[in-house]
Scaffold this motif. Structure first.
Motif, PDB file in Angstrom:
ATOM      1  N   MET A  92      -1.163   4.327  11.603  1.00 42.46           N
ATOM      2  CA  MET A  92      -2.501   3.940  12.072  1.00 42.46           C
ATOM      3  C   MET A  92      -2.680   2.429  11.974  1.00 42.46           C
ATOM      4  SD  MET A  92      -4.717   6.046  13.112  1.00 42.46           S
ATOM      5  CE  MET A  92      -6.473   6.116  13.293  1.00 42.46           C
ATOM      6  N   LEU A  93      -2.305   1.859  10.821  1.00 46.96           N
ATOM      7  CA  LEU A  93      -2.471   0.418  10.632  1.00 46.96           C
ATOM      8  C   LEU A  93      -1.553  -0.350  11.571  1.00 46.96           C
ATOM      9  CD1 LEU A  93      -2.809   0.093   6.792  1.00 46.96           C
ATOM     10  CD2 LEU A  93      -4.502  -0.410   8.508  1.00 46.96           C
ATOM     11  N   ASN A 110       1.504   3.574  -3.426  1.00 47.90           N
ATOM     12  CA  ASN A 110       1.036   4.958  -3.457  1.00 47.90           C
ATOM     13  C   ASN A 110       2.149   5.914  -3.854  1.00 47.90           C
ATOM     14  OD1 ASN A 110      -1.729   5.824  -2.767  1.00 47.90           O
ATOM     15  ND2 ASN A 110      -1.464   4.318  -1.160  1.00 47.90           N
ATOM     16  N   LEU A 145      -0.211  11.503   4.081  1.00 46.85           N
ATOM     17  CA  LEU A 145      -1.351  10.629   4.341  1.00 46.85           C
ATOM     18  C   LEU A 145      -0.894   9.194   4.498  1.00 46.85           C
ATOM     19  CD1 LEU A 145      -4.423  10.721   4.511  1.00 46.85           C
ATOM     20  CD2 LEU A 145      -4.483  10.027   2.144  1.00 46.85           C
ATOM     21  N   GLN A 146       0.028   8.756   3.641  1.00 45.44           N
ATOM     22  CA  GLN A 146       0.494   7.378   3.738  1.00 45.44           C
ATOM     23  C   GLN A 146       1.266   7.148   5.024  1.00 45.44           C
ATOM     24  OE1 GLN A 146      -0.473   4.844   2.008  1.00 45.44           O
ATOM     25  NE2 GLN A 146      -1.743   6.333   0.945  1.00 45.44           N
ATOM     26  N   PHE A 194       0.667   8.649   7.859  1.00 40.16           N
ATOM     27  CA  PHE A 194      -0.373   8.555   8.889  1.00 40.16           C
ATOM     28  C   PHE A 194      -1.043   7.195   8.834  1.00 40.16           C
ATOM     29  CE2 PHE A 194      -4.877   9.244   9.977  1.00 40.16           C
ATOM     30  CZ  PHE A 194      -4.710   9.533  11.310  1.00 40.16           C
ATOM     31  N   ILE A 195      -1.357   6.738   7.604  1.00 38.62           N
ATOM     32  CA  ILE A 195      -2.077   5.473   7.468  1.00 38.62           C
ATOM     33  C   ILE A 195      -1.204   4.308   7.898  1.00 38.62           C
ATOM     34  CG2 ILE A 195      -2.935   3.880   5.711  1.00 38.62           C
ATOM     35  CD1 ILE A 195      -4.127   6.351   4.343  1.00 38.62           C
ATOM     36  N   LEU A 240      -3.372  -0.323  14.877  1.00 37.69           N
ATOM     37  CA  LEU A 240      -4.568  -1.176  14.902  1.00 37.69           C
ATOM     38  C   LEU A 240      -4.181  -2.649  14.861  1.00 37.69           C
ATOM     39  CD1 LEU A 240      -6.967   0.798  12.567  1.00 37.69           C
ATOM     40  CD2 LEU A 240      -6.944   0.694  15.044  1.00 37.69           C
ATOM     41  N   ARG A 262       0.835  -1.200   0.000  1.00 43.12           N
ATOM     42  CA  ARG A 262       0.000   0.000   0.000  1.00 43.12           C
ATOM     43  C   ARG A 262       0.869   1.249   0.000  1.00 43.12           C
ATOM     44  NH1 ARG A 262      -2.745  -0.940   4.418  1.00 43.12           N
ATOM     45  NH2 ARG A 262      -4.301  -2.104   3.269  1.00 43.12           N
TER      46      ARG A 262
END
Lengths: 300, 97
Positions: free
Chosen positions: A271-272, A213, A264-265, A267-268, A275, A209
């Protein structure tokens, strides 16, 4: 009230700032020195290889390779290290310097983010999360300097994903290896192969991912600038050979593909990471086992 | 030999194009996610921050399949032709056909 800075303090400050900028300058110089002369046109290639150590003859698979992406990622690490040293230089209980506000804001925000997403069992995680976020974000933003962003190389992002995978497995093993093995047989034992594939799919999807990107952004940027060169040659070709249309327009696309997408990537990815790690840890089972052990100890 | 190389190049390009059909899925999925998020914000404007964060996360995860397709398409365009042609030439050197 403003406290007076001593001379040594200012010298150390300047040293930190210089050391934070120096790696980037070094990367730029290295990039300029090693870029081969190209005749224009569309060239899309991976990271350049600076050094290659051949271990076994006949196969390139085991070679130790030092590529542009690895060098740039080390430079980013150095920059972040000295930027952090600069931000935390002269911390006082009673705030004297402006930079302390910035440092405190960052720490508080990350603490809040981690405690909101991971719960109180993971209070030690904010440094790791902000490290991944800063590394990923700054690596992607390296494209603004014209350097090769390390995040558009799968081996760099894959390394981070493997690190996250190791953490996930560690937290799954916290409830004992038998409980971990049983997890694969849920809900029916026939699904075990699919569960095992799903286990490995997590790091692969995280790596792909992020890498996809950033790399797609750089590929699209190259295609756009090549198209603009062709178009300006078509329109202004009779007057001048300069690609006039290339001025300015690519910057607007870069605003999205480099800055927005990169941040954004980052942050993602963070975040992932949070999680995945927090869902891997079965808190109920862990505390149940801990309680059992304690009761056994007390009985003795 | 030229015919074989031509077939390899053409099929790689066709494969890349077919792989990108997968772009439809994330498009629809992300559209749905954003539409629902807009509705949610319209109903409860005070929950804008939480909804936006969740939506971006969801979009990123929905995007994954599209990115797989993109990576495969880029590999097919920039990496696969060279590899296949090299394999073909090596096979010819060895006298396999």
């Amino acid at each position: 009230m403003k406290a007076k800075k001593s001379v040594g303090f200012i010298i150390l400050d300047v040293f930190y700032i210089v050391m934070a900028i120096l790696p980037l300058a070094f990367g730029l110089v290295l990039d300029i020195l090693t870029t081969p002369k190209s005749g224009g046109g569309v060239t899309i290639a991976g990271a350049r290889i600076y050094y290659e150590l051949e271990l076994f003859e006949g196969t390139r698979f085991f070679n130790i390779i030092i590529s542009e992406a690895q060098v740039n990622s080390v430079l980013v690490i150095l920059t972040i290290l000295f930027a952090c040293l600069f931000l935390t230089h002269g911390l006082k209980e009673k705030i004297e310097l402006k930079r302390q506000h910035l440092a405190e804001i960052i720490v508080e925000k990350v603490d809040a983010l981690v405690s909101e997403n991971m719960g109180r069992d993971f209070s030690g995680f904010p440094p790791f999360i902000i490290a991944i976020m800063a590394l990923s974000g700054l690596s992607s933003l390296l494209a603004l300097l014209g350097l090769y962003p390390p995040t558009s190389d799968i081996s760099i992002v894959g390394g981070w994903a493997i690190l996250v995978f190791a953490l996930i497995t560690y937290y799954k093993l916290k409830c004992g290896p038998i409980y971990y093995a049983k997890g694969f047989l849920q809900p029916v034992f026939i699904l075990a192969p699919i569960n095992i594939i799903g286990e490995f799919a997590t790091p692969v999807s995280m790596a792909f991912r992020h890498y996809g990107n950033i790399m797609s952004g750089s590929v699209i940027s190259v295609l756009i600038s090549a198209f603009l060169a062709w178009a300006s040659n078509l329109v202004f070709g009779a007057i001048t050979s300069l690609p006039i249309l290339q001025v300015g327009l690519p910057a607007i696309f870069s605003l999205y593909f480099d800055i927005f997408s990169g941040c954004l990537q980052a942050f993602i990815f963070a975040m992932l990471t949070m999680l995945n790690i927090s869902t891997a840890f079965d808190a109920d089972e862990y505390y149940r086992r801990k309680k059992k052990k304690l009761e056994k100890k007390l009985k003795k | 030999m030229e015919l074989a190389i031509g077939i390899i190049l053409g099929c790689c390009a066709l494969g890349a194009g077919i792989a990108m059909i997968a772009g439809i899925g994330p498009g629809i999925g992300e559209g749905n996610a954003v539409a629902s998020a807009c509705e949610a914000i319209g109903r409860q404007p005070e929950s804008k921050g939480a909804v936006t964060t969740t939506m971006i996360m969801g979009c990123a995860i929905a995007e994954t399949t599209g990115l797989y397709a993109l990576v495969i398409a880029i590999l097919l365009i920039f990496v696969a032709p060279n590899t296949f042609v090299n394999v073909l030439q090596k096979a010819k050197e060895l006298g396999l056909f």
